[in-house]
Design a protein around this motif. Sequence first.
Motif, mmCIF file in Angstrom:
data_model
loop_
_atom_site.group_PDB
_atom_site.id
_atom_site.type_symbol
_atom_site.label_atom_id
_atom_site.label_comp_id
_atom_site.label_asym_id
_atom_site.label_seq_id
_atom_site.Cartn_x
_atom_site.Cartn_y
_atom_site.Cartn_z
ATOM 1 N N HIS A 104 -3.651 -9.803 -13.135
ATOM 2 C CA HIS A 104 -4.120 -8.475 -13.106
ATOM 3 C C HIS A 104 -3.538 -7.911 -11.687
ATOM 4 N N GLU A 152 -3.544 -5.295 -10.047
ATOM 5 C CA GLU A 152 -4.147 -3.807 -9.642
ATOM 6 C C GLU A 152 -5.840 -4.794 -8.765
ATOM 7 N N TYR A 153 -5.586 -5.721 -9.211
ATOM 8 C CA TYR A 153 -6.858 -6.189 -8.378
ATOM 9 C C TYR A 153 -6.314 -6.811 -7.490
ATOM 10 N N HIS A 154 -6.061 -6.772 -6.140
ATOM 11 C CA HIS A 154 -5.682 -6.452 -5.486
ATOM 12 C C HIS A 154 -6.123 -5.876 -3.975
ATOM 13 N N GLY A 165 0.479 4.996 -8.012
ATOM 14 C CA GLY A 165 -0.399 3.825 -7.051
ATOM 15 C C GLY A 165 -0.304 4.161 -5.418
ATOM 16 N N ASP A 222 -6.527 -1.766 -4.217
ATOM 17 C CA ASP A 222 -5.799 -1.044 -4.797
ATOM 18 C C ASP A 222 -6.579 0.460 -5.838
ATOM 19 N N THR A 223 -5.277 1.567 -5.455
ATOM 20 C CA THR A 223 -6.008 2.619 -5.836
ATOM 21 C C THR A 223 -6.295 2.725 -7.730
ATOM 22 N N ARG A 224 -6.040 2.041 -8.525
ATOM 23 C CA ARG A 224 -6.140 1.668 -9.497
ATOM 24 C C ARG A 224 -6.998 0.955 -10.037
ATOM 25 N N ILE A 225 -8.124 0.614 -8.610
ATOM 26 C CA ILE A 225 -9.439 0.849 -9.682
ATOM 27 C C ILE A 225 -10.714 1.283 -8.539
ATOM 28 N N GLU A 226 -9.560 2.412 -8.269
ATOM 29 C CA GLU A 226 -11.052 2.659 -7.399
ATOM 30 C C GLU A 226 -12.530 2.666 -7.773
#
Length: 195
Positions: free
Chosen positions: A99, A101-103, A153, A172-176
């Motif tokens: 994943h 996005e898990y950054h 992103g 990462d903004t994808r998991i905000e």
Amino acid sequence: MKRAYLVYLLIFSFFTANIYVHATDNTQTDIPPFEKPYLEIGFKSVEEALKECEIHNQRELHLPIKLPPVQFTHHLGRCIKDKNNHNDELNIEYLHEAHGEYHYMIDIRPIEQRINITKFKRNKKLYKLSDGSHAIYFTTKRILYGGGSMFNGGFNILVFEKNGWQYWLAIDTRIENQVTADILVEIAESVISDE
């Protein structure tokens, strides 16, 4: 017969020596392919990088105790030691192999080498930490191209200072929706104070 035996012995020893050499020469066979590019640019274990930066900067460095509430499969660190002492920094990367996005990243630099974020023209939000200091929260947005598709992103970043260090926490903004600004503030609060 003796000659055939000697030829057989030579051929056998040649092949077994070759196999042994190949097995022992490849010292990086236990390195996961996902980590290999990071190791090639100087990343190592977080503990090793932390110790290296503490020795280089001649002072103790505390990492946040808390992590974002998402799963990471890899965590690596590197100590950047600028020869002119302008850009010394500890970089830590938390990643998930499956994943992207898990950054989550932590960048820590000596307060004397802090980055002045007031010059950035971004929407910033100020948070007051329990020790009376302040943290600044902002977002970097950019368009990323991946696999032929386009998506937004960037990173949500919280910057604060504690114990003579400037900390940058970036997710990462994808998991905000999973890691909010309040969670980043909780992570900042988990840094042990020297005082």
